[in-house]
Design an enzyme around this catalytic site. Structure first.
Site, PDB file in Angstrom:
ATOM      1  N   TYR A 187       1.599  -7.411  -1.396  1.00  0.00           N
ATOM      2  CA  TYR A 187       1.402  -5.997  -1.090  1.00  0.00           C
ATOM      3  C   TYR A 187       2.252  -5.138  -2.027  1.00  0.00           C
ATOM      4  O   TYR A 187       1.783  -4.139  -2.586  1.00  0.00           O
ATOM      5  CB  TYR A 187       1.769  -5.718   0.369  1.00  0.00           C
ATOM      6  CG  TYR A 187       1.742  -4.247   0.722  1.00  0.00           C
ATOM      7  CD1 TYR A 187       0.545  -3.550   0.819  1.00  0.00           C
ATOM      8  CD2 TYR A 187       2.934  -3.549   0.946  1.00  0.00           C
ATOM      9  CE1 TYR A 187       0.512  -2.197   1.127  1.00  0.00           C
ATOM     10  CE2 TYR A 187       2.915  -2.196   1.256  1.00  0.00           C
ATOM     11  CZ  TYR A 187       1.712  -1.533   1.348  1.00  0.00           C
ATOM     12  OH  TYR A 187       1.687  -0.191   1.649  1.00  0.00           O
ATOM     13  N   GLU A 246      -0.931   2.461   8.603  1.00  0.00           N
ATOM     14  CA  GLU A 246       0.355   3.155   8.655  1.00  0.00           C
ATOM     15  C   GLU A 246       0.619   3.753  10.030  1.00  0.00           C
ATOM     16  O   GLU A 246       1.757   3.736  10.510  1.00  0.00           O
ATOM     17  CB  GLU A 246       0.430   4.243   7.576  1.00  0.00           C
ATOM     18  CG  GLU A 246       0.557   3.707   6.160  1.00  0.00           C
ATOM     19  CD  GLU A 246       1.858   2.947   5.903  1.00  0.00           C
ATOM     20  OE1 GLU A 246       2.771   2.994   6.751  1.00  0.00           O
ATOM     21  OE2 GLU A 246       1.952   2.311   4.845  1.00  0.00           O
ATOM     22  N   TRP A 273       6.581  -3.253   9.046  1.00  0.00           N
ATOM     23  CA  TRP A 273       5.400  -3.325   8.204  1.00  0.00           C
ATOM     24  C   TRP A 273       4.905  -4.765   8.109  1.00  0.00           C
ATOM     25  O   TRP A 273       3.699  -5.012   8.038  1.00  0.00           O
ATOM     26  CB  TRP A 273       5.688  -2.763   6.819  1.00  0.00           C
ATOM     27  CG  TRP A 273       4.500  -2.845   5.922  1.00  0.00           C
ATOM     28  CD1 TRP A 273       4.358  -3.593   4.803  1.00  0.00           C
ATOM     29  CD2 TRP A 273       3.242  -2.169   6.096  1.00  0.00           C
ATOM     30  NE1 TRP A 273       3.107  -3.433   4.264  1.00  0.00           N
ATOM     31  CE2 TRP A 273       2.385  -2.558   5.028  1.00  0.00           C
ATOM     32  CE3 TRP A 273       2.756  -1.267   7.046  1.00  0.00           C
ATOM     33  CZ2 TRP A 273       1.092  -2.087   4.897  1.00  0.00           C
ATOM     34  CZ3 TRP A 273       1.451  -0.795   6.913  1.00  0.00           C
ATOM     35  CH2 TRP A 273       0.644  -1.206   5.855  1.00  0.00           C
TER      36      TRP A 273
END
Length: 199
Positions: A34, A56, A64
């Protein structure tokens, strides 16, 4: 013997490529991927941007890493984030809340569906989510000078301005912190550390 300009550039790049942002110094391959391939890279496609916004807002209050490891499950549950299909998903909310593969938060799930409807409305008005967002930065990424990831603010005045605009046209769960994280993820902002190869 001094190095030529080309040799100096090559040397600099070879050394930069040894460094990732401190938050990506991990053995987790998904986090590395990522960071290396997506975070901070400009994205202009509405469907991709909608997916990132959805992830998000799911990220809010969670790590995350948790969200990233559920991304494939989210894509399956939300029709690959085709906002046209997601806008019609209210009858599927009960199933989503029973889906152990995703984050089962009723408010967040409803926000994703609401946001899909707003993006559809933007298209009906001859605009797009991408155009709306990128207009705020004059269609050019903001490249910040970051020495340490810990110095990055959780939000900015611009993110607060964008948040107010999004809420005014119906977006949900788009507070300033979520908006700034989204700006980073879709490349409106480049907050890679200065010594990171992906800067």
């Amino acid at each position: 013997m001094s190095l030529s300009l080309t040799q100096k550039r090559t040397f600099k790049m070879e050394n930069k490529q040894k460094h990732r942002c401190s938050w990506a110094n991990t053995d987790d391959k998904l986090m590395q991927q990522y960071h290396d391939e997506q975070w901070g890279k400009p994205i202009y496609d509405d469907q991709e941007m909608f997916e990132l916004l959805s992830l998000e807002l799911m990220h809010s209050g969670l790590s995350w890493k948790t969200v990233l490891h559920k991304q494939t499950n989210f894509e399956k549950a939300f029709h690959n984030f085709d906002y046209h299909q997601v806008a019609q998903m209210e009858p599927e909310i009960a199933d989503l809340l029973n889906n152990a593969g995703i984050i089962r938060n009723n408010r967040k799930i409803n926000a994703i569906i609401t946001n899909a409807k707003v993006i559809e409305k933007l298209h009906e008005q001859g605009s797009s989510f991408s155009e709306l967002m990128w207009n705020f930065v004059a269609h050019k990424p903001i490249i910040n000078s970051i020495n340490n990831h810990n110095d990055i603010p959780s939000t900015t005045p611009l993110a607060t301005t964008i948040s107010k605009k999004l809420k005014s046209i119906g977006f949900s769960f788009t507070g300033p912190v979520v908006v700034y994280s989204f700006m980073q993820s879709c490349g409106m902002v480049n907050d890679h550390e200065n010594n990171c190869f992906a800067k």
